[in-house]
Design a protein around this motif. Structure first.
Motif, short mmCIF file in Angstrom:
data_model
loop_
_atom_site.label_atom_id
_atom_site.label_comp_id
_atom_site.label_asym_id
_atom_site.label_seq_id
_atom_site.Cartn_x
_atom_site.Cartn_y
_atom_site.Cartn_z
N ASN A 47 -8.91 -3.13 1.25
CA ASN A 47 -9.94 -2.11 1.01
C ASN A 47 -11.25 -2.43 1.73
O ASN A 47 -12.32 -2.47 1.13
CB ASN A 47 -10.18 -1.95 -0.49
CG ASN A 47 -8.94 -1.47 -1.21
OD1 ASN A 47 -8.23 -0.61 -0.71
ND2 ASN A 47 -8.65 -2.04 -2.36
N ASN B 282 -10.48 1.75 4.30
CA ASN B 282 -9.74 0.82 3.43
C ASN B 282 -8.72 -0.01 4.20
O ASN B 282 -7.53 -0.02 3.89
CB ASN B 282 -9.04 1.60 2.31
CG ASN B 282 -10.04 2.24 1.38
OD1 ASN B 282 -10.85 1.55 0.77
ND2 ASN B 282 -10.02 3.56 1.29
N HIS C 63 -3.01 -2.76 7.77
CA HIS C 63 -2.79 -1.40 7.30
C HIS C 63 -4.13 -0.72 7.03
O HIS C 63 -5.17 -1.38 6.93
CB HIS C 63 -1.90 -1.39 6.05
CG HIS C 63 -2.55 -1.97 4.83
ND1 HIS C 63 -2.23 -3.21 4.34
CD2 HIS C 63 -3.51 -1.48 4.00
CE1 HIS C 63 -2.95 -3.46 3.26
NE2 HIS C 63 -3.74 -2.43 3.04
N ASP D 162 -6.62 8.27 -0.76
CA ASP D 162 -6.10 7.52 -1.92
C ASP D 162 -4.58 7.49 -2.00
O ASP D 162 -4.01 6.70 -2.75
CB ASP D 162 -6.65 8.12 -3.22
CG ASP D 162 -8.12 7.82 -3.40
OD1 ASP D 162 -8.61 6.86 -2.78
OD2 ASP D 162 -8.79 8.58 -4.13
N TYR D 163 -3.92 8.37 -1.27
CA TYR D 163 -2.47 8.52 -1.43
C TYR D 163 -1.67 8.06 -0.22
O TYR D 163 -0.44 8.09 -0.24
CB TYR D 163 -2.14 9.99 -1.73
CG TYR D 163 -2.96 10.56 -2.85
CD1 TYR D 163 -2.66 10.25 -4.17
CD2 TYR D 163 -4.07 11.37 -2.60
CE1 TYR D 163 -3.43 10.74 -5.21
CE2 TYR D 163 -4.85 11.86 -3.64
CZ TYR D 163 -4.52 11.54 -4.94
OH TYR D 163 -5.28 12.02 -5.98
N ARG E 151 -0.92 5.31 3.07
CA ARG E 151 -1.11 3.99 3.67
C ARG E 151 -0.25 3.89 4.93
O ARG E 151 0.95 4.19 4.89
CB ARG E 151 -0.72 2.89 2.67
CG ARG E 151 -0.86 1.49 3.25
CD ARG E 151 -0.59 0.42 2.20
NE ARG E 151 0.20 -0.64 2.78
CZ ARG E 151 0.47 -1.79 2.19
NH1 ARG E 151 -0.01 -2.04 0.99
NH2 ARG E 151 1.22 -2.69 2.78
N ARG F 173 -10.36 2.95 -8.77
CA ARG F 173 -9.03 2.78 -8.18
C ARG F 173 -8.86 1.35 -7.67
O ARG F 173 -7.93 1.05 -6.94
CB ARG F 173 -8.78 3.79 -7.06
CG ARG F 173 -8.63 5.23 -7.56
CD ARG F 173 -8.32 6.19 -6.45
NE ARG F 173 -6.93 6.09 -6.04
CZ ARG F 173 -5.94 6.82 -6.54
NH1 ARG F 173 -6.17 7.73 -7.45
NH2 ARG F 173 -4.71 6.66 -6.10
N GLY F 174 -9.79 0.48 -8.02
CA GLY F 174 -9.64 -0.95 -7.71
C GLY F 174 -10.05 -1.34 -6.31
O GLY F 174 -9.56 -2.33 -5.77
N LYS F 175 -10.97 -0.57 -5.69
CA LYS F 175 -11.36 -0.91 -4.32
C LYS F 175 -12.05 -2.26 -4.23
O LYS F 175 -11.92 -2.97 -3.25
CB LYS F 175 -12.27 0.20 -3.76
CG LYS F 175 -12.86 -0.16 -2.41
CD LYS F 175 -13.25 1.00 -1.56
CE LYS F 175 -13.83 0.48 -0.23
NZ LYS F 175 -13.95 1.48 0.78
N TYR F 176 -12.82 -2.62 -5.25
CA TYR F 176 -13.60 -3.87 -5.17
C TYR F 176 -13.03 -4.95 -6.10
O TYR F 176 -12.87 -4.72 -7.29
CB TYR F 176 -15.06 -3.60 -5.52
CG TYR F 176 -15.67 -2.52 -4.66
CD1 TYR F 176 -16.01 -2.77 -3.34
CD2 TYR F 176 -15.87 -1.24 -5.17
CE1 TYR F 176 -16.53 -1.77 -2.53
CE2 TYR F 176 -16.39 -0.23 -4.37
CZ TYR F 176 -16.72 -0.50 -3.05
OH TYR F 176 -17.23 0.48 -2.26
#
Lengths: 366, 154
Positions: free
Chosen positions: A162, A167, A197, A202-203, A205, B57-60
């Motif tokens: 991320n 990300n 990657h 959000d969906y 990758r 959403r757990g980015k950090y």
């Protein structure tokens, strides 16, 4: 005499340095804290029916997975995944195995160093689903997992995730590779690899990886789905060195309406006998999420192993399937799948042949 | 007879599937103004709606002040859970739980704390530096330390 002495000194140096680094990181910023430990379990029960040969139709108990995570301090965590699975060599026909056991040190921001047994992050499937059938979009793994993909690595890994607006994520790893087992390996050659990657939303990758290993005696240990005595090959087995390289590309999209997973692999194996062999695999899954309970899906899975390959040995398989997933909730689901496997190579027993299969899977977690 | 029976079964299946689809579509979409975000020593005073989604959403793994990030969410028993799941994850409570189970299983995130009431979320965040939680605006009470409130910007 000089070479073994150097090797033993080097081994001792690596051993001491590793212990020193580990203790350093453990004490770094460590503030006494009660460990926060979570336990989960995953399992699955399968049924398969083969119309052409009903003697091959049966229920089977799948892998049973005991999963532990523990936060050891604010920056250090442990993850363990221990699986009981079918093994014909055992008196009970089931044996335990350590599938993941690792310590993760989050040294800054979203960057971590990981030590232990990992799932080699060469593609999306191996990096995300591990042994949890509850998370698999289809009943089985792609075919390439039984032949080309180095499932595990025992060693160290640098991981970032991320990073930035897109990300980005990276993994760089080295360790005991395909020919080793969990107790160790012979020789000083280690497998290594890197993957990258990004997640544009959000969906989705998208990722690519490269992996390299040098298999000194062409024997697969416990870190590969590959079998050193393949059932599809009748010729003499090759037992000298193999230079193994693998490149993978993954595209995954799991949205609220559409799901897509594409896993492609290109593998070369170089031997002194036949030179370079080029192998290829491609897996495609598409699902349509009617709502969070119902997902019908399609899959196509292809593997081609070159005639010059002495690691996997020549093979060509194509699987097509149609399936339906019903989720009771996030902890239990049922998948049904009708699939047709085309064995395009000459089979050891029967010559080329095709199989129609009907499969059911009940997967659960708790 | 057999054909009629199969027709009836097919009709029931289509009715069931479309029924659950309409049920999902009928839910009202919550907005940022419905919630209050609270944090304890996380190094930020305000966050955009999209930034908030990324955080939850757990980015950090950790905050800019080096505090380890702890995500605090309503559990299934918490009346806020459905609204929070829809607002942050665009899904149901089950979808939110599935997302986190998968994240933890991948080894990429630490498990969040799921708590049964907004009062428990306020209390947990107050006691744990690095924790960030979300509660309904209606749950704000005098127990909430005003310094813990993180402003949601557009």
């Amino acid at each position: 005499m000089r070479v073994p002495l150097k090797i033993s000194l080097l081994k001792e140096f690596i051993k001491r340095s590793s212990i020193g680094c580990f203790l350093f990181f453990i004490t770094l910023g460590a503030k006494a804290q009660k460990p926060e430990t979570h336990f989960n379990g995953f399992g699955h029960l399968d049924f398969s029916y083969q119309p052409a040969d009903s003697s091959n139709s049966s229920f089977s108990l799948g892998e049973h997975d005991f999963f532990i995570t523990s936060k050891l301090n604010k920056n250090i965590s442990f993850l363990g995944e221990y699986v009981f699975r079918y093994n014909p060599g055992s008196a009970t026909t089931f044996l335990p195995s350590i599938e993941r056991s690792l310590v993760k040190i989050n040294y800054t921001g979203n960057h971590s160093v990981i030590a232990g047994k990992i799932h080699t992050p060469v593609n999306y499937w191996n990096d995300v689903y591990h042994h949890g059938r509850l998370f698999f979009p289809t009943i089985d793994r792609p075919i390439a997992f039984s032949y080309l993909i180095p499932l595990h690595t025992l060693g160290v890994q640098l991981q970032g995730q991320n990073l930035g607006k897109l990300n980005w994520g990276y993994d760089v790893f080295t360790g005991n590779g395909i020919s080793s087992n969990d107790a160790g390996k012979k020789g000083m050659n280690f497998s290594w690899g890197t993957s990258i990657h990004f997640k544009p939303n959000d969906y989705t990758r998208i990722g690519a990886s490269f992996y390299s290993d040098f298999i000194s005696n062409n024997r697969a240990g416990v870190h590969s789905g590959h079998n050193s005595n393949p059932s599809h090959y009748t010729g003499p087995l090759y037992n000298k060195k193999v230079d193994f390289k693998l490149a993978c590309l993954s595209i995954a999209h799991f949205g609220n309406r559409y799901e897509l997973l594409s896993e492609s692999s290109f593998n070369t194996t170089r031997t002194d006998s036949l030179g370079v062999a080029q192998n290829f695999s491609s897996f495609l899954y598409t699902g349509y999420v009617i709502n969070e309970k119902h997902t019908p899906y399609l899959l196509v899975d292809y593997l081609k192993v070159d005639k010059k390959d002495l690691y996997t040995y020549p093979l060509e398989l194509l699987k097509t399937g149609l399936g339906y997933k019903y989720e009771f909730n996030h902890l239990i689901l049922v998948k049904s799948q009708v699939e047709y496997l085309f064995e395009l190579h000459d089979h050891k027993d029967h010559g080329a042949h095709n199989n129609l299969l009907f499969k059911l899977q009940l997967a659960y977690g708790f | 007879m057999g054909f009629k029976k199969w027709n009836r079964l097919l009709f029931l299946l289509v009715w069931y599937i479309s029924g659950s689809f309409h049920k999902a579509a009928a839910q009202q979409t919550p907005v940022a103004q419905d919630f209050v975000v609270i944090g304890n020593d996380i190094g930020i005073k305000s966050v955009s709606s999209s930034g908030l989604t990324s955080i939850f959403r757990g980015k950090y793994s950790s905050w800019s002040n080096s505090q380890s990030a702890i995500i605090v969410l309503p559990s299934k028993k918490n009346p806020s859970a459905g609204l929070v799941a829809l607002f942050l994850y665009k899904t149901s409570i089950t979808g939110m739980q599935k997302f986190w189970l998968s994240q933890v299983f991948q080894g990429r995130s630490n498990a969040p704390s799921f708590l049964d009431s907004d009062e428990e979320i306020i209390d947990y965040v107050e006691k744990n530096p690095g924790a960030i939680g979300i509660i309904r605006k209606a749950s704000v009470s005098s127990k909430l330390n005003p310094n813990r409130i993180i402003l949601i910007t557009n």
